[in-house]
Scaffold this active site. Structure first.
Site, mmCIF file in Angstrom:
data_model
loop_
_atom_site.group_PDB
_atom_site.id
_atom_site.type_symbol
_atom_site.label_atom_id
_atom_site.label_comp_id
_atom_site.label_asym_id
_atom_site.label_seq_id
_atom_site.Cartn_x
_atom_site.Cartn_y
_atom_site.Cartn_z
ATOM 1 N N ARG A 252 38.636 33.529 41.810
ATOM 2 C CA ARG A 252 39.346 32.758 40.782
ATOM 3 C C ARG A 252 39.983 31.547 41.456
ATOM 4 O O ARG A 252 40.872 31.672 42.284
ATOM 5 C CB ARG A 252 40.408 33.601 40.075
ATOM 6 C CG ARG A 252 41.094 32.806 38.958
ATOM 7 C CD ARG A 252 41.849 33.680 37.973
ATOM 8 N NE ARG A 252 43.210 33.964 38.345
ATOM 9 C CZ ARG A 252 44.173 34.289 37.476
ATOM 10 N NH1 ARG A 252 43.903 34.354 36.165
ATOM 11 N NH2 ARG A 252 45.389 34.564 37.885
ATOM 12 N N GLU B 46 44.171 30.966 27.874
ATOM 13 C CA GLU B 46 45.564 31.343 28.127
ATOM 14 C C GLU B 46 46.566 30.435 27.428
ATOM 15 O O GLU B 46 47.739 30.385 27.819
ATOM 16 C CB GLU B 46 45.884 31.319 29.625
ATOM 17 C CG GLU B 46 44.763 31.653 30.556
ATOM 18 C CD GLU B 46 45.229 31.976 31.979
ATOM 19 O OE1 GLU B 46 46.253 32.619 32.156
ATOM 20 O OE2 GLU B 46 44.520 31.550 32.901
ATOM 21 N N ILE C 70 46.122 44.883 38.339
ATOM 22 C CA ILE C 70 46.740 44.194 39.473
ATOM 23 C C ILE C 70 46.974 45.112 40.664
ATOM 24 O O ILE C 70 47.354 44.635 41.728
ATOM 25 C CB ILE C 70 48.078 43.538 39.050
ATOM 26 C CG1 ILE C 70 48.897 44.517 38.211
ATOM 27 C CG2 ILE C 70 47.843 42.222 38.338
ATOM 28 C CD1 ILE C 70 50.243 44.000 37.787
ATOM 29 N N HIS C 71 46.748 46.418 40.480
ATOM 30 C CA HIS C 71 47.033 47.373 41.559
ATOM 31 C C HIS C 71 45.931 48.440 41.560
ATOM 32 O O HIS C 71 45.490 48.863 40.486
ATOM 33 C CB HIS C 71 48.405 48.015 41.308
ATOM 34 C CG HIS C 71 48.949 48.765 42.482
ATOM 35 N ND1 HIS C 71 48.512 50.018 42.819
ATOM 36 C CD2 HIS C 71 49.900 48.432 43.397
ATOM 37 C CE1 HIS C 71 49.176 50.436 43.896
ATOM 38 N NE2 HIS C 71 50.022 49.489 44.274
ATOM 39 N N ASP D 152 20.679 49.341 11.304
ATOM 40 C CA ASP D 152 19.822 48.169 11.460
ATOM 41 C C ASP D 152 20.163 47.506 12.798
ATOM 42 O O ASP D 152 20.829 48.106 13.650
ATOM 43 C CB ASP D 152 19.904 47.217 10.256
ATOM 44 C CG ASP D 152 21.307 46.713 10.032
ATOM 45 O OD1 ASP D 152 22.181 47.012 10.857
ATOM 46 O OD2 ASP D 152 21.526 46.009 9.037
HETATM 47 C C1 LIG Z 1 49.915 38.422 35.066
HETATM 48 C C2 LIG Z 1 49.207 37.187 35.262
HETATM 49 C C3 LIG Z 1 48.270 37.076 36.397
HETATM 50 O O1 LIG Z 1 47.823 36.033 36.705
HETATM 51 S S1 LIG Z 1 47.805 38.505 37.214
HETATM 52 C C4 LIG Z 1 46.947 37.899 38.619
HETATM 53 C C5 LIG Z 1 47.832 37.404 39.716
HETATM 54 N N1 LIG Z 1 48.529 38.484 40.380
HETATM 55 C C6 LIG Z 1 48.052 39.105 41.452
HETATM 56 O O2 LIG Z 1 46.998 38.752 41.995
HETATM 57 C C7 LIG Z 1 48.846 40.276 41.985
HETATM 58 C C8 LIG Z 1 47.947 41.406 42.486
HETATM 59 N N2 LIG Z 1 48.724 42.543 42.939
HETATM 60 C C9 LIG Z 1 49.479 42.533 44.042
HETATM 61 O O3 LIG Z 1 49.596 41.541 44.761
HETATM 62 C C10 LIG Z 1 50.194 43.810 44.416
HETATM 63 O O4 LIG Z 1 49.646 44.915 43.763
HETATM 64 C C11 LIG Z 1 51.733 43.795 44.122
HETATM 65 C C12 LIG Z 1 52.002 43.682 42.636
HETATM 66 C C13 LIG Z 1 52.401 42.635 44.869
HETATM 67 C C14 LIG Z 1 52.317 45.116 44.643
HETATM 68 O O5 LIG Z 1 51.942 45.238 46.008
HETATM 69 P P1 LIG Z 1 52.677 46.274 46.975
HETATM 70 O O6 LIG Z 1 54.138 46.085 46.848
HETATM 71 O O7 LIG Z 1 52.053 46.162 48.329
HETATM 72 O O8 LIG Z 1 52.270 47.658 46.275
HETATM 73 P P2 LIG Z 1 52.202 49.103 46.901
HETATM 74 O O9 LIG Z 1 53.205 49.264 48.005
HETATM 75 O O10 LIG Z 1 52.309 50.066 45.787
HETATM 76 O O11 LIG Z 1 50.731 49.165 47.510
HETATM 77 C C15 LIG Z 1 50.142 50.372 47.925
HETATM 78 C C16 LIG Z 1 48.903 50.046 48.721
HETATM 79 O O12 LIG Z 1 47.961 49.395 47.870
HETATM 80 C C17 LIG Z 1 47.629 48.112 48.376
HETATM 81 N N3 LIG Z 1 47.496 47.185 47.247
HETATM 82 C C18 LIG Z 1 48.422 46.867 46.327
HETATM 83 N N4 LIG Z 1 47.944 45.999 45.444
HETATM 84 C C19 LIG Z 1 46.675 45.739 45.830
HETATM 85 C C20 LIG Z 1 45.663 44.914 45.303
HETATM 86 N N5 LIG Z 1 45.843 44.157 44.225
HETATM 87 N N6 LIG Z 1 44.471 44.923 45.927
HETATM 88 C C21 LIG Z 1 44.246 45.668 47.029
HETATM 89 N N7 LIG Z 1 45.190 46.478 47.577
HETATM 90 C C22 LIG Z 1 46.376 46.506 46.967
HETATM 91 C C23 LIG Z 1 48.776 47.715 49.287
HETATM 92 O O13 LIG Z 1 48.354 46.796 50.258
HETATM 93 C C24 LIG Z 1 49.164 49.075 49.872
HETATM 94 O O14 LIG Z 1 48.242 49.389 50.896
HETATM 95 P P3 LIG Z 1 48.666 50.322 52.142
HETATM 96 O O15 LIG Z 1 48.978 51.679 51.579
HETATM 97 O O16 LIG Z 1 49.881 49.682 52.756
HETATM 98 O O17 LIG Z 1 47.485 50.315 53.054
HETATM 99 O O1 LIG Z 2 45.991 35.087 34.122
HETATM 100 C C1 LIG Z 2 46.422 36.003 33.472
HETATM 101 C C2 LIG Z 2 47.571 35.909 32.607
HETATM 102 O O2 LIG Z 2 47.911 36.916 31.945
HETATM 103 O O3 LIG Z 2 48.157 34.824 32.531
HETATM 104 MG MG LIG Z 3 47.300 33.289 33.831
#
Ligand SMILES: CCC(=O)SCCNC(=O)CCNC(=O)[C@H](O)C(C)(C)COP(=O)(O)OP(=O)(O)OC[C@H]1O[C@@H](n2cnc3c(N)ncnc32)[C@H](O)[C@@H]1OP(=O)(O)O
Ligand SMILES: O=CC(=O)O
Ligand SMILES: [Mg+2]
Length: 339
Positions: free
Chosen positions: A103, A168, A270-271, A318
């Site tokens: 993205r 969006e 997101i997780h 159909d």
């Molecule tokens: C709403 C509008 C949008 O635009 S959504 C799209 C933009 N947002 C994103 O890309 C956020 C994606 N998610 C994240 O960055 C993380 O999940 C956030 C929310 C920051 C939480 O991370 P954290 O605090 O590390 O969570 P945690 O301790 O519960 O993690 C446990 C293990 O899982 C991993 N994890 C977490 N999230 C991801 C992910 N998205 N992809 C891959 N792995 C992920 C963590 O690194 C952690 O791994 P480990 O256990 O330390 O090895």
């Molecule tokens: O990009 C995603 C959103 O919910 O904004």
């Molecule tokens: Mg957005």
């Protein structure tokens, strides 16, 4: 588990039914169908998360350069994503996901040029490029232009790489039919990446219209329903809103099942802990798989006798019902190949 039951149901397809299904490959290209039940974001700035990609079983993995990456980390994220896409696409047969996408930032952000300049240094293209905040059909021409200039015409016009866009804003929502038609025409007329799915960016949409998020999600009902109708009018996959309450698995399940009932094809996550709940919610039940398989078979038999409409288990069937049944069969076939 719901998905397992459905996959088992699919495995019961007889060789004859499979042959029957393949007769309809012209209606929907069975080979190219990409399940997108769960679309997981991985911020490009987080190398530790990027390293997990090969083992992630989300249907679609999004290497994120947009809102999941801080402005101060955009440069780092681009560099890490370039290296990751080359490493991952070199070993693409080992990936557990069906689609690896990137993205980029939106046209309106002014950052897309730098994204594409850097990404074009990668030897490999991802399976899909993903463009957020598409507010008008004119923006698609700008997207085409920036990719063509940096990648060269051949790389972006002679490829199986797909396009996924995000709607969006209020303007994007109202203009959806024109935007989707333009994207499809761009592919038809120039060979540029084919639009395959559309994602509802509900958080940015709420910000744009000034809505407050509520627990029951009433403020999004109209938008989600219009969104599905527009996508389906163009036979495109419709991907539902992000659920940001990471600890509320019951709420995630409820909204995922609702999205499935309303016609969405999948949901953004997101997780990693959200992936399985969402995938199960968007998997057809074993009964539905059996219904779809038998319907496709019955359709084929009736069509060979010159009948376009017929009775099946007390319902009039159909072509639109055939298309619904094929969607189910295609989904389960791909998921069955993965597990
Ligand atoms: C709403 C509008 C949008 O635009 S959504 C799209 C933009 N947002 C994103 O890309 C956020 C994606 N998610 C994240 O960055 C993380 O999940 C956030 C929310 C920051 C939480 O991370 P954290 O605090 O590390 O969570 P945690 O301790 O519960 O993690 C446990 C293990 O899982 C991993 N994890 C977490 N999230 C991801 C992910 N998205 N992809 C891959 N792995 C992920 C963590 O690194 C952690 O791994 P480990 O256990 O330390 O090895
Ligand atoms: O990009 C995603 C959103 O919910 O904004
Ligand atoms: Mg957005």
């Amino acid at each position: 588990m719901r998905s397992t039951i459905a996959v088992d149901g699919f495995r019961k397809l007889t060789a004859m039914s499979r042959a029957t299904v393949s007769q309809f490959a012209g209606v929907r290209d069975l080979v190219k169908y990409v399940p997108r039940r769960a679309l997981l974001y991985i911020p490009g700035s987080n190398q530790k998360m990027l390293d997990k990609v090969p083992n992630i079983k989300a249907d679609c993995v999004v290497l994120e350069l947009e809102d999941g990456v801080a402005m101060t980390s955009k440069h780092l994220a681009r560099q890490q994503v370039v290296k990751s896409v080359d490493r991952l696409m070199t070993n693409r047969h080992d990936l557990k996901c069906f689609e690896l996408g990137i993205r980029v930032n939106s046209v309106s952000s002014g950052l897309i040029e730098e994204d594409v300049t850097e990404l074009s240094k990668a030897e490999h293209l991802p399976n899909a490029f993903m463009v957020p905040k598409v507010d008008s059909s004119e923006e698609l021409a700008a997207v085409f232009d920036v990719f063509r200039r940096h990648y060269g015409a051949k790389r972006v016009m002679d490829t199986n790489t797909r396009l996924v866009i995000w709607i969006e804003s209020a303007r994007g929502m109202l203009d959806m039919p024109r935007i989707l038609a333009s994207a499809l025409n761009l592919h038809k007329n120039s060979g540029f990446f084919k639009l395959d799915a559309v994602v509802f960016g509900s958080d940015d949409y709420c910000a744009d219209i000034g809505a407050q998020r509520s627990a029951d999600g009433n403020e999004l009902v109209w938008a989600r329903q219009r969104f599905v109708a527009c996508c389906k009018a163009f036979q495109l996959q419709a991907i539902d809103a992000v659920f940001i309450d990471l600890k509320d698995m019951g709420g995630l399940k409820k909204y995922s099942e609702e999205g499935h009932r309303w016609g969405f094809t999948g949901k953004q996550v997101i997780h990693p802990s959200q992936v399985e709940i969402v995938q199960n919610a968007f998997m057809p039940t074993a009964e539905k798989v059996e219904w779809a398989t038998e319907l496709v078979h019955a359709f084929s038999q009736h069509e060979s006798q010159g009948k376009g409409a017929f009775q099946f288990r007390g319902q009039m069937i159909d072509r639109p019902l055939l298309l619904q049944a094929l969607n189910i069969v295609q989904m389960v076939e791909r998921v069955g190949q993965q597990s």
